[in-house]
Design a protein around this motif. Structure first.
Motif, PDB file in Angstrom:
ATOM      1  N   LEU A 382     -27.918  47.016  13.712  1.00 59.51           N
ATOM      2  CA  LEU A 382     -27.386  48.331  14.018  1.00 59.51           C
ATOM      3  C   LEU A 382     -28.047  48.910  15.264  1.00 59.51           C
ATOM      4  O   LEU A 382     -27.697  49.991  15.715  1.00 59.51           O
ATOM      5  CB  LEU A 382     -27.617  49.293  12.843  1.00 59.51           C
ATOM      6  N   ALA A 383     -29.024  48.174  15.785  1.00 64.83           N
ATOM      7  CA  ALA A 383     -29.757  48.707  16.935  1.00 64.83           C
ATOM      8  C   ALA A 383     -29.260  48.118  18.236  1.00 64.83           C
ATOM      9  O   ALA A 383     -29.437  48.710  19.288  1.00 64.83           O
ATOM     10  CB  ALA A 383     -31.244  48.411  16.774  1.00 64.83           C
ATOM     11  N   THR A 384     -28.623  46.957  18.141  1.00 60.98           N
ATOM     12  CA  THR A 384     -28.133  46.359  19.367  1.00 60.98           C
ATOM     13  C   THR A 384     -26.633  46.182  19.252  1.00 60.98           C
ATOM     14  O   THR A 384     -26.077  46.142  18.158  1.00 60.98           O
ATOM     15  CB  THR A 384     -28.845  45.017  19.641  1.00 60.98           C
ATOM     16  N   THR A 385     -25.968  46.070  20.373  1.00 63.91           N
ATOM     17  CA  THR A 385     -24.519  46.091  20.373  1.00 63.91           C
ATOM     18  C   THR A 385     -23.948  44.903  19.585  1.00 63.91           C
ATOM     19  O   THR A 385     -24.537  43.821  19.572  1.00 63.91           O
ATOM     20  CB  THR A 385     -24.010  46.113  21.835  1.00 63.91           C
ATOM     21  N   PRO A 386     -22.808  45.101  18.893  1.00 65.01           N
ATOM     22  CA  PRO A 386     -22.312  44.100  17.946  1.00 65.01           C
ATOM     23  C   PRO A 386     -22.251  42.659  18.461  1.00 65.01           C
ATOM     24  O   PRO A 386     -22.712  41.769  17.741  1.00 65.01           O
ATOM     25  CB  PRO A 386     -20.912  44.614  17.583  1.00 65.01           C
ATOM     26  N   PRO A 387     -21.730  42.388  19.653  1.00 60.60           N
ATOM     27  CA  PRO A 387     -21.718  40.973  20.049  1.00 60.60           C
ATOM     28  C   PRO A 387     -23.122  40.372  20.138  1.00 60.60           C
ATOM     29  O   PRO A 387     -23.330  39.207  19.808  1.00 60.60           O
ATOM     30  CB  PRO A 387     -21.059  40.981  21.427  1.00 60.60           C
ATOM     31  N   MET A 388     -24.092  41.183  20.575  1.00 63.36           N
ATOM     32  CA  MET A 388     -25.474  40.690  20.641  1.00 63.36           C
ATOM     33  C   MET A 388     -26.021  40.497  19.241  1.00 63.36           C
ATOM     34  O   MET A 388     -26.728  39.528  18.958  1.00 63.36           O
ATOM     35  CB  MET A 388     -26.345  41.697  21.409  1.00 63.36           C
ATOM     36  N   ALA A 389     -25.665  41.409  18.348  1.00 62.14           N
ATOM     37  CA  ALA A 389     -26.148  41.308  16.977  1.00 62.14           C
ATOM     38  C   ALA A 389     -25.728  39.973  16.377  1.00 62.14           C
ATOM     39  O   ALA A 389     -26.492  39.332  15.655  1.00 62.14           O
ATOM     40  CB  ALA A 389     -25.613  42.473  16.146  1.00 62.14           C
TER      41      ALA A 389
ATOM     42  N   THR B 243     -14.252  26.989  11.691  1.00 65.59           N
ATOM     43  CA  THR B 243     -12.990  26.373  12.076  1.00 65.59           C
ATOM     44  C   THR B 243     -12.358  27.273  13.127  1.00 65.59           C
ATOM     45  O   THR B 243     -12.833  28.380  13.365  1.00 65.59           O
ATOM     46  CB  THR B 243     -12.046  26.262  10.878  1.00 65.59           C
ATOM     47  N   LEU B 244     -11.282  26.818  13.726  1.00 72.85           N
ATOM     48  CA  LEU B 244     -10.658  27.608  14.787  1.00 72.85           C
ATOM     49  C   LEU B 244     -10.294  29.007  14.301  1.00 72.85           C
ATOM     50  O   LEU B 244     -10.518  29.995  14.995  1.00 72.85           O
ATOM     51  CB  LEU B 244      -9.399  26.917  15.297  1.00 72.85           C
ATOM     52  N   ALA B 245      -9.714  29.085  13.109  1.00 69.76           N
ATOM     53  CA  ALA B 245      -9.281  30.386  12.622  1.00 69.76           C
ATOM     54  C   ALA B 245     -10.479  31.294  12.340  1.00 69.76           C
ATOM     55  O   ALA B 245     -10.456  32.482  12.635  1.00 69.76           O
ATOM     56  CB  ALA B 245      -8.430  30.221  11.357  1.00 69.76           C
ATOM     57  N   MET B 246     -11.544  30.728  11.759  1.00 67.63           N
ATOM     58  CA  MET B 246     -12.723  31.518  11.459  1.00 67.63           C
ATOM     59  C   MET B 246     -13.378  31.981  12.754  1.00 67.63           C
ATOM     60  O   MET B 246     -13.789  33.121  12.881  1.00 67.63           O
ATOM     61  CB  MET B 246     -13.713  30.659  10.662  1.00 67.63           C
ATOM     62  N   PHE B 247     -13.449  31.077  13.700  1.00 63.27           N
ATOM     63  CA  PHE B 247     -14.050  31.386  14.991  1.00 63.27           C
ATOM     64  C   PHE B 247     -13.266  32.507  15.660  1.00 63.27           C
ATOM     65  O   PHE B 247     -13.842  33.465  16.200  1.00 63.27           O
ATOM     66  CB  PHE B 247     -14.055  30.122  15.860  1.00 63.27           C
ATOM     67  N   MET B 248     -11.943  32.420  15.584  1.00 60.08           N
ATOM     68  CA  MET B 248     -11.115  33.451  16.191  1.00 60.08           C
ATOM     69  C   MET B 248     -11.385  34.806  15.546  1.00 60.08           C
ATOM     70  O   MET B 248     -11.515  35.824  16.223  1.00 60.08           O
ATOM     71  CB  MET B 248      -9.642  33.062  16.030  1.00 60.08           C
ATOM     72  N   ASP B 250     -14.097  35.762  13.955  1.00 60.22           N
ATOM     73  CA  ASP B 250     -15.450  36.158  14.321  1.00 60.22           C
ATOM     74  C   ASP B 250     -15.469  36.835  15.678  1.00 60.22           C
ATOM     75  O   ASP B 250     -16.025  37.906  15.875  1.00 60.22           O
ATOM     76  CB  ASP B 250     -16.308  34.899  14.380  1.00 60.22           C
ATOM     77  N   VAL B 251     -14.844  36.148  16.627  1.00 63.37           N
ATOM     78  CA  VAL B 251     -14.851  36.646  17.996  1.00 63.37           C
ATOM     79  C   VAL B 251     -14.120  37.981  18.088  1.00 63.37           C
ATOM     80  O   VAL B 251     -14.541  38.894  18.802  1.00 63.37           O
ATOM     81  CB  VAL B 251     -14.196  35.580  18.906  1.00 63.37           C
ATOM     82  N   SER B 252     -13.012  38.112  17.348  1.00 60.62           N
ATOM     83  CA  SER B 252     -12.210  39.328  17.459  1.00 60.62           C
ATOM     84  C   SER B 252     -12.764  40.490  16.664  1.00 60.62           C
ATOM     85  O   SER B 252     -12.849  41.608  17.151  1.00 60.62           O
ATOM     86  CB  SER B 252     -10.784  39.069  16.983  1.00 60.62           C
ATOM     87  N   TYR B 260     -10.582  37.654  24.097  1.00 57.76           N
ATOM     88  CA  TYR B 260     -10.992  36.264  23.953  1.00 57.76           C
ATOM     89  C   TYR B 260     -10.430  35.675  22.664  1.00 57.76           C
ATOM     90  O   TYR B 260      -9.944  34.561  22.621  1.00 57.76           O
ATOM     91  CB  TYR B 260     -12.512  36.193  23.981  1.00 57.76           C
ATOM     92  N   GLY B 261     -10.495  36.471  21.595  1.00 58.38           N
ATOM     93  CA  GLY B 261      -9.953  36.012  20.322  1.00 58.38           C
ATOM     94  C   GLY B 261      -8.477  35.693  20.413  1.00 58.38           C
ATOM     95  O   GLY B 261      -7.993  34.719  19.835  1.00 58.38           O
ATOM     96  N   SER B 262      -7.742  36.523  21.146  1.00 63.42           N
ATOM     97  CA  SER B 262      -6.311  36.254  21.308  1.00 63.42           C
ATOM     98  C   SER B 262      -6.088  34.964  22.068  1.00 63.42           C
ATOM     99  O   SER B 262      -5.160  34.206  21.770  1.00 63.42           O
ATOM    100  CB  SER B 262      -5.625  37.409  22.043  1.00 63.42           C
ATOM    101  N   ALA B 263      -6.932  34.707  23.064  1.00 64.56           N
ATOM    102  CA  ALA B 263      -6.797  33.449  23.813  1.00 64.56           C
ATOM    103  C   ALA B 263      -7.003  32.266  22.880  1.00 64.56           C
ATOM    104  O   ALA B 263      -6.275  31.272  22.941  1.00 64.56           O
ATOM    105  CB  ALA B 263      -7.803  33.418  24.956  1.00 64.56           C
TER     106      ALA B 263
END
Lengths: 423, 291, 298
Positions: A382-389, B243-248, B250-252, B260-263
């Protein structure tokens, strides 16, 4: 003919659905209501928050339409709603980097006026009040917060003759040695979902490098390969090498780790105060069965910082029922709402006018600890931005699996940091 | 009324609904892949093919593809074979066949959230059922933390998924076996064919429409395989079961790189398109061979 | 192959319907048959047993004893709680109101398009077929945002309609796949004969093709019902009022931020799986051989 049977069923179904639709049409024209979404979906949380909403309706006549779903799906749901421009009027969210992210995305309504009008600042201790401000404006109403500490099994510790909490790091190591010698595993961690491991990283970093350095790291202004962080991983590895952790930490959830402590297999777990809610639910008694001590000081001169999440409420920009939403937010900060919430969740109430006698002995102690701390920090995710988290949490889990490769993990995390913060 | 008119009449409503609800939103989301949208913000910028370039250099993407390929291979073999075996065993009056069929179908009826949790409880190293059994039969050194070990996590999830998917295959094969009339198989037996020969020469060829469906479904379900992974490991440990779907997802929804997730989802879609088209071409070629 | 092969005793005795396929009189084959059956059964029962154990245990019990032990007592608390506090009745009704129409519509769509692709092909119909099953080529999370926006704009948000519509549209893919493949096993001779007799396509479809397609129809009915009933993603996104929720949503909302009510979840899962299981049992009678292609005698 069987086929006709299916058509009939289909027709009946269609008619029924039509009836439902017509029925539904009548309800939506209600002006005096507020749409909320939250993630307090466990049985106890849901009942408590619903009763708070009911009290609000009784007081103001405004109905609260509660769109709770599971905690897991909350993230998907809120994103879809915000992205498609049909947000709830108010929703629960985690203070810190996550609120910052949504603020920076232009989706939240500042509530400075509400704070001024209802004098809400006077109700908050300064450490908590700091978590309500983003980009110079107030956006969040804190609802409950938690404090992370080393929770232990009182009976186990009694049997082992341990009566004093460790004051220094060496004290702590000595204590773990004693526990291990008696055949009990000192530390349980349930890092299956990665986040429980973060408290170790957080506290080790806070107690050695201090909150200022940590803030820089969280903001992407320091590197994960810095000597401060390397040192943290080294200290963490010492605990691992000495066999203080329950093996296979990544196979267990935090509740499993809590169970291990309750069963006497392990002695302590570094976790937030919500664990008391869990243990109370399993009929353990605060004090007699479980208690905690704060994470020990390591380096002299480093400020004593408390760590934990703050659950809060925010208001969407362009909320359809803005007036009602503001009233609700103010109501949620009221001590009449915060007290039952804290009791139900094993949380601490941000509103400092709440009568401390509502807390059991353990929570009272927690409240005092936070009060005595020099600052309150949010835990890593919760302290760092979500993608970094995401990157950091993976690193912690990898560490709990195999700490010998920690330098590799740090380099990887550096790479993630570069991608995340280059914008 | 001419054949063409009937064709249009039959196709119009379904295709209209389908295009509006499935295809148009799909292309809308493909549009996001050309932006840097984070999913929340009201503003975003056009970035052209930058997201796709990122895919090409992302090791996590390559990892997800590898895992998805493994899953697909297992999906084509395991539930198909098991489902066929079960259907063959059960479709002709075994005592209690109805009970057995319901038992094997039950996994699909159960809510995925609960199924996932139960399998987590099967795989736990401390009191999980699998390790409990392994220890009791003397194989303690194999009793590991199946979902926490990066070498076994993917396989463990695939097994749980196959457990559900086999019932699906069985049901389709059971229906397909109705096309295999009893006279044909009995005629083969009278001609002296062994069970294996009757199976190979009579039953399996007549089951080919059903088999095509089962394999196609397995391929597609394995590409989409999100729910099971999400519940059991969320792609962990350390992306070993991504897997691809899980990764997508996660990213989104976790890292908030919706563009990126849409790509990623565009690539996923194209892979599915290629695989399925190829598959159906093969099927058609084989059908022509047999005619 | 047919000449001079010794006949076994079994082949001259009348067939009994209980005779196991391929088991013949050989005890070895029968042993293997039952062995594999039992192995499968055990593998299948274990997780199902787990769900039942969960439903009968309290959270505290699972925490202390683990799951795979007999419950201390056969308490129905979890079931009562699921039924009472979970609004199960409303949820179940909504599930029914969504699942039955969506199942019926998607199957109807599949029949129509499947018939065209298998019996009325035209140039480009192969490509169109791929187009239609492309709906299965991606995970549904991708289209949540556009769909949500769409239903919001047309004013159907927070009703049961989006779920019915979306499931019908997405269901087209698998229904087309299965129906097309099964229709293709019906010989064209039948259709041609009917045309000579003056029948038009709708006649052929309804009076000749469908009556012998009961097995795939039953399969689709069962599968579609199960999938639509078990879906939770669309109800979460397209509804907000409690009165519009379906039973699967009720199930997952029991998972909180810091705790899970395993017991009540398990009980609700058991309750929620009963309709789909009943549907399967009901439609099983159509999975029997001999009803289709009865007219094919060579």
């Amino acid at each position: 003919m069987k086929k006709q049977g299916m058509w009939t069923i289909g027709m009946v179904g269609l008619v029924g659905a039509l009836a439902m639709l017509l029925g539904a049409c009548g309800q939506s024209a209600n002006k005096s209501e507020v749409d909320v979404v939250h993630y307090f979906s466990d049985t106890l949380g849901k009942t408590t928050v619903t009763s708070i909403f009911d009290a609000f309706t009784k007081k103001t006549g405004i109905k609260v339409v509660d769109n709770t779903t599971g905690h897991e799906d909350f993230k998907t749901q809120i994103l879809v709603m915000l992205a498609a421009d049909n947000p709830p009027d108010a929703f629960s969210y985690w203070a810190g980097a996550r609120v910052q992210f949504v603020v920076d995305s232009g989706r939240l309504q500042p509530i400075d006026d509400l704070y001024k009008k209802d004098n809400l600042d006077t109700l908050l201790p300064p450490a908590i009040a700091a978590g309500t401000v983003y980009n110079g404006h107030k956006y969040l109403i804190p609802f409950g917060y938690h404090y992370a500490a080393l929770f232990y099994n009182s009976k186990t510790m009694q049997k082992l003759g341990i009566t004093q909490p460790p004051k220094t790091w060496n004290d702590f190591l000595a204590m773990c040695d004693k526990i291990k010698a008696a055949g009990v595993v000192p530390l349980a961690v349930g890092s299956k979902n990665r986040w429980p491991a973060q408290f170790w990283f957080d506290y080790l970093l806070l107690r050695t490098a201090g909150p200022e350095y940590r803030a820089r790291l969280m903001a992407g202004q320091a590197k994960y390969s810095d000597p401060e962080v390397v040192n943290v991983m080294k200290m963490w590895k010492v605990l691992w090498d000495k066999g203080y952790f329950v093996p296979n930490a990544n196979a267990y959830d935090w509740t499993d780790a809590a169970d291990q402590v309750a069963n006497g297999k392990a002695a302590m777990t570094l976790m937030g105060t919500w664990i008391t809610g869990y243990w109370n639910g399993n009929k353990l008694q605060p004090g007699t069965d479980y208690d905690f001590f704060p994470f020990p000081q390591i380096k002299d001169g480093v400020p004593n910082v408390a760590l934990g999440p703050i659950d809060g409420w925010v208001m969407s920009k362009n909320a359809k029922h803005a007036a009602g939403a503001l009233k609700l937010l103010s109501f949620l900060l009221d001590k009449g709402s915060q007290a039952p919430w804290a009791i139900g969740q094993g949380a601490l109430a941000p509103n400092k006018t709440v009568d401390p006698s509502i807390y059991n002995s353990v929570m009272k102690k927690a409240s005092e600890e936070v009060g005595a701390s020099e600052a309150f920090n949010f835990n890593y995710d919760l302290a760092t931005t979500p993608p970094m988290a995401e990157g950091g949490l993976t690193m912690f889990a990898e560490f709990m699996n195999n700490p010998s490769k920690s330098m590799n993990y740090l380099t990887e995390t550096d790479k993630v940091e570069q991608t995340v913060f280059k914008k | 009324m001419s054949r063409r008119l009937w064709t249009v009449a039959f196709l119009s409503v379904p295709l209209l609904a389908y295009t509006t609800i499935v295809i148009v939103p799909l292309f809308t989301s493909f549009y996001y892949s050309l932006t840097d949208w984070n999913g929340f913000s009201a503003q975003y910028h056009w970035v052209g093919l930058a997201n796709f370039a990122r895919i090409a250099s992302d090791p996590l993407f390559a990892n997800a593809i590898k895992n998805t390929a493994i899953w697909m291979a297992a999906a084509i073999v395991v539930p198909t074979a098991a489902g066929l075996a079960l259907a063959l065993m059960l479709h002709r009056g075994v005592r209690g066949a109805k009970f057995f069929k319901s038992l094997f179908y039950l996994p699909i009826c159960l809510a995925l959230a609960v199924v996932g949790q139960v399998w987590i409880w099967i795989y736990r190293p401390d009191w999980g059922l699998l390790d409990l059994i392994l220890r009791n039969i003397g194989l303690s050194n194999v009793a590991i933390a199946w979902l926490a070990d990066s070498t076994t996590a993917l396989g463990a999830i695939i097994l749980a998924w196959s457990w559900q998917q086999t019932g699906l295959a069985m049901v389709i094969f059971l229906a397909g076996l109705t096309a295999v009339s009893r006279e044909l198989t009995e005629a083969a037996e009278i001609d002296g064919a062994s069970y294996g020969q009757s199976l190979r020469r009579v039953v399996i060829p007549l089951l080919s429409p059903a088999t095509v469906v089962v394999v196609a479904l397995s391929i597609l379900n394995s590409l989409k395989s999100f729910d099971a992974v999400y519940i059991m490991t969320k792609g962990g440990p350390f992306h070993s079961s991504d897997t691809l779907a899980m990764f997508m997802y996660d990213v989104s929804f976790e890292s908030y790189y919706m563009g990126y997730g849409s790509a990623i989802s565009v690539v996923l879609f194209l892979i599915a398109m290629v695989v399925i088209t190829f598959y159906f071409r093969q099927v058609r070629a084989l059908e022509h061979l047999h005619e | 192959m047919s000449e001079g092969t010794p006949r076994q005793l079994s082949e001259v005795t009348p067939r009994r319907s209980k005779r196991l396929r391929g088991a013949r009189n050989s005890p070895v084959a029968r042993f293997f048959f039952y062995f594999f059956l039992i192995v499968f059964v055990l593998i299948y029962i274990a997780p199902a047993l787990g769900v039942i154990l969960t439903a009968f245990k309290s959270n505290a019990e699972i925490a202390s004893d683990g799951l795979w032990t007999l419950p201390h007592a056969l308490r129905f608390d979890n079931f009562v709680e699921a039924w009472v506090s979970g609004h199960v009745r409303i949820y179940a009704l909504n599930s029914v109101l969504v699942t039955i129409p969506a199942t019926a519509i998607s199957i109807l769509f599949g029949i129509l398009t499947g018939y065209v692709f298998s019996k009325l092909p035209f140039r480009g119909s192969e490509a169109l077929f791929i187009f239609v099953i492309a709906g299965m080529f991606f995970p549904p999370q991708i289209v949540l945002i556009p769909l949500f926006r769409f239903f919001n704009v047309v004013g159907l948000y927070d009703t049961l309609w989006p779920m019915i519509i979306v499931h019908s549209a997405f269901g087209l893919s698998i229904c087309t796949l299965i129906m097309r493949n099964f229709f293709s096993t019906i010989p064209t001779a039948m259709r041609e004969a009917a045309i000579i007799d003056g029948a038009h396509e709708l006649d052929i479809l309804s009076r000749i093709v469908l009556p012998v397609s009961l097995a795939p129809l039953a399969v689709l009915a069962t599968l579609q019902f199960t999938w639509i009933w078990n879906d939770f993603l669309y109800p979460i996104i397209f509804t907000k009022s409690d009165s519009m929720r379906t039973i699967m949503v009720g199930l997952i909302t029991l998972k909180g931020q810091y705790s899970v009510a395993y017991g009540v979840q398990g009980a609700m899962a058991v309750i929620a799986s009963i309709p789909t299981l009943l549907i399967f049992v009901f439609f099983q009678r159509y999975f029997i051989s001999g009803l289709t292609l009865g007219a094919v005698k060579g």
